[in-house]
Design an enzyme around this catalytic site. Structure first.
Site, PDB file in Angstrom:
ATOM      1  N   SER A 284       7.827  12.726 -24.135  1.00 11.63           N
ATOM      2  CA  SER A 284       7.649  14.168 -24.272  1.00 11.63           C
ATOM      3  C   SER A 284       7.095  14.480 -25.659  1.00 11.63           C
ATOM      4  O   SER A 284       7.602  13.984 -26.664  1.00 11.63           O
ATOM      5  CB  SER A 284       8.989  14.879 -24.080  1.00 11.63           C
ATOM      6  N   ALA A 285       6.025  15.278 -25.690  1.00  8.45           N
ATOM      7  CA  ALA A 285       5.419  15.676 -26.966  1.00  8.45           C
ATOM      8  C   ALA A 285       5.246  17.190 -26.982  1.00  8.45           C
ATOM      9  O   ALA A 285       5.677  17.887 -26.061  1.00  8.45           O
ATOM     10  CB  ALA A 285       4.079  14.970 -27.151  1.00  8.45           C
TER      11      ALA A 285
ATOM     12  N   ASP B 192      -8.235   8.903 -32.065  1.00  9.75           N
ATOM     13  CA  ASP B 192      -6.785   9.028 -32.247  1.00  9.75           C
ATOM     14  C   ASP B 192      -6.133   7.661 -32.015  1.00  9.75           C
ATOM     15  O   ASP B 192      -5.167   7.533 -31.263  1.00  9.75           O
ATOM     16  CB  ASP B 192      -6.227  10.071 -31.269  1.00  9.75           C
TER      17      ASP B 192
ATOM     18  N   VAL C  75       5.021  13.203 -19.908  1.00 10.79           N
ATOM     19  CA  VAL C  75       4.473  12.224 -18.970  1.00 10.79           C
ATOM     20  C   VAL C  75       5.574  11.747 -18.023  1.00 10.79           C
ATOM     21  O   VAL C  75       6.691  11.429 -18.461  1.00 10.79           O
ATOM     22  CB  VAL C  75       3.877  11.024 -19.745  1.00 10.79           C
TER      23      VAL C  75
END
Length: 542
Positions: free
Chosen positions: A130-131, A285, A136
């Site tokens: 979790s961000a 990234d 996801v």
């Protein structure tokens, strides 16, 4: 009201972590300095033993996910921040509590127009990760393919909009109150961040980036990119092949399976330069959390990349100038480095080449005191850009992304294999690329590619030539009119100026009567009075 509460929270966090100490030695306007001194909490809350960087990191973490991501982005801007702050901000952790699995199911069903049970043979309501922007989940398709399902947080766009607007307000405020604020271009930094974070909200863009890089490295032995399931992908939902590999930062596990670490590190450099120079489309990234290593063949390891929300691209001109800059730098041809910066338009055309060359030499020469294997490409770029900023170099967003990615790749490569010599790995690639780009084969290839356009435009050449000549004639006629008008204007100005000039001469003539040793204004001869009056009248009239 919410914006006011947000500002109050920022003020409380500012005071709690004594962020006012960042401004003590800055050339602030007097009223800002006075306002800082009048803040009573300065005399109540101690600074403590924490460093400035640590206090800034803790403050951003307390302010929430959007400020955390902004701090992470700032950590890559070594051209703006000192090293101690940049290194501390790299430690920012984007850890956000997950939202409920039921809510994720509803978002998926609304986006894809069907029940989760019909879409997936299995779906885990418990998120894998979790961000701040998305979380996801793992799932299984009826075809037997393992996938991950990425879901954008509900309502996150409104939260981001408010926080980004607040960041813009703070950036504008700092630029007004701090004399050096405009030089740092904080508003531009926030604008770059705004573009990046709103791009992350549209998962179709990430999916498209992933598909492009997968196509570029199709059947590659050095990089694997997961497959996107486009029929199950929408703006706020992305379904992608699930990969199984070793996290690249897990050096113990890589060593346990006898991975060829030297080869792995060198292949990372090869992947970077291939993306930048062959494809002009690079994963921007590439931190360790987004890179894995396949377990299949440790003696010839293969990277696996995920999370393509941020990508970079260079124009063919930027590619050429960058390659030539690297080659010139390692030959210590600082004049060429300076000229390339000017030719590329990265610094103004009127830059003093000699002064610029001297500044570059002062930055680069100490670097060559180290062995080649210890020289950092990323730090070289950063040093060049910081020097160029003193010569009014405009911020180049694509080069900032490139510098950030290069620093990540270098750090990763040397973590895997401390004796990695980037120059030895990169030089043959750059020289081969330059030869292919500028050699006879490349010229012939360009001619062949452009020949159809030339043949198509050939019948139009007489008309285009005639129109060009007509434009030149028109420009000449306009130029003649401009010259004539300028001449008339000058004549008109001269006519308006001559009375003043004559008046000044008359005053000077009157002043000659004062050359008598005992002359005073009262005894000024009648001619002197006459000249003085007429001169003043002409000056006033003119």
């Amino acid at each position: 009201m919410r914006q006011l509460l947000r500002l109050l929270k920022i003020a409380r966090v500012f005071a709690k972590y004594r962020l006012d100490t960042f401004f003590e030695n800055l050339p602030l306007r007097w009223y800002v300095r006075l306002a800082l001194w009048l803040m009573l909490w300065r005399y109540i809350i101690p600074v403590g033993k924490r460093s400035e960087g640590e206090r800034l990191r803790l403050a951003l973490e307390e302010l929430g996910p959007i400020f955390i991501k902004f701090g992470q982005m700032l950590s890559t801007r070594r051209d703006l921040l000192p090293d101690n702050l940049a290194l501390e901000l790299k430690r920012l952790q984007d850890q956000v509590p997950p939202f409920g699995g039921d809510k994720a199911r509803r978002i998926i069903e609304q986006a894809l127009g069907d029940n989760v049970e019909n879409l997936f043979a299995e779906f885990s309501a418990e998120p894998m990760a979790s961000a701040s922007v998305a979380q996801v989940h793992q799932a299984l398709l009826y075809s037997g393919d393992e996938v991950i399902v990425k879901v954008v947080r509900p309502g996150i766009d409104k939260i981001i909009r408010k926080d980004v607007d607040l960041l813009f307000s703070l950036a504008h405020l700092i630029e007004r109150l701090w004399a050096e604020g405009k030089r740092l271009r904080l508003v531009e930094v926030v604008a770059d961040y705004e573009n990046t974070i709103f791009d992350e909200l549209d998962l179709r863009k990430e999916a498209a980036n992933c598909s492009q890089i997968r196509r570029n490295f199709e059947d590659s032995p050095i990089l694997y990119v997961p497959e996107i399931y486009w029929d199950l992908t929408r703006q706020n939902v992305l379904v992608m092949e699930r990969i199984h590999g070793i996290p690249v930062a897990d050096v113990d596990q890589l060593n346990a399976q006898n991975t060829d670490m030297k080869k792995l590190a060198e292949q990372g450099v090869e992947i970077f330069f291939t993306q930048v120079f062959r494809d002009s489309f690079f994963h921007a990234d590439m931190h360790p959390g987004n890179i894995f290593v396949s377990r299949d063949n440790p003696s010839s390891p293969q990277y696996i990349a995920i999370d393509f929300g941020i990508v970079g691209s260079l124009s063919s001109e930027d590619q050429s100038y960058l390659a030539r800059n690297f080659l010139a730098f390692f030959k210590r041809d600082y004049r060429m480095v300076a000229q390339l910066h000017i030719e590329s338009g990265w610094v103004p055309a009127d830059t003093n080449v000699v002064a610029f060359e001297t500044a570059i030499r002062s930055v680069c020469e100490p670097i060559f005191e180290k062995p080649l294997k210890d020289i950092s490409f990323g730090l070289v770029l950063m040093g060049l850009f910081q020097t160029a900023r003193r010569f009014n170099m405009e911020v180049q967003p694509q080069l900032v992304l490139l510098q950030k990615t290069l620093l990540n790749i270098e750090g990763l490569g040397r973590q895997l294999y401390p004796d990695l010599d980037l120059w030895q790995t990169a030089q043959p690639f750059l020289e081969r690329w330059m030869k292919e780009r500028m050699g006879p084969k490349a010229v012939w290839k360009n001619i062949r590619q452009q020949a159809p356009d030339w043949l198509e435009k050939m019948p139009q050449l007489p008309q285009l030539t005639y129109e060009a000549l007509q434009q030149v004639r028109q420009m000449d006629a306009n130029r003649q009119r401009e010259i004539q008008q300028l001449s008339e204007n000058r004549a008109s100005k001269a006519q308006r100026c001559w009375p003043k000039l004559l008046g000044i001469l008359m005053l000077a003539g009157a002043g000659l009567t004062l050359l008598e040793p005992l002359a005073v204004v009262a005894n000024l001869p009648p001619l002197g009075w006459l000249l003085t009056g007429a001169g003043l009248a002409l000056i006033i009239r003119g």
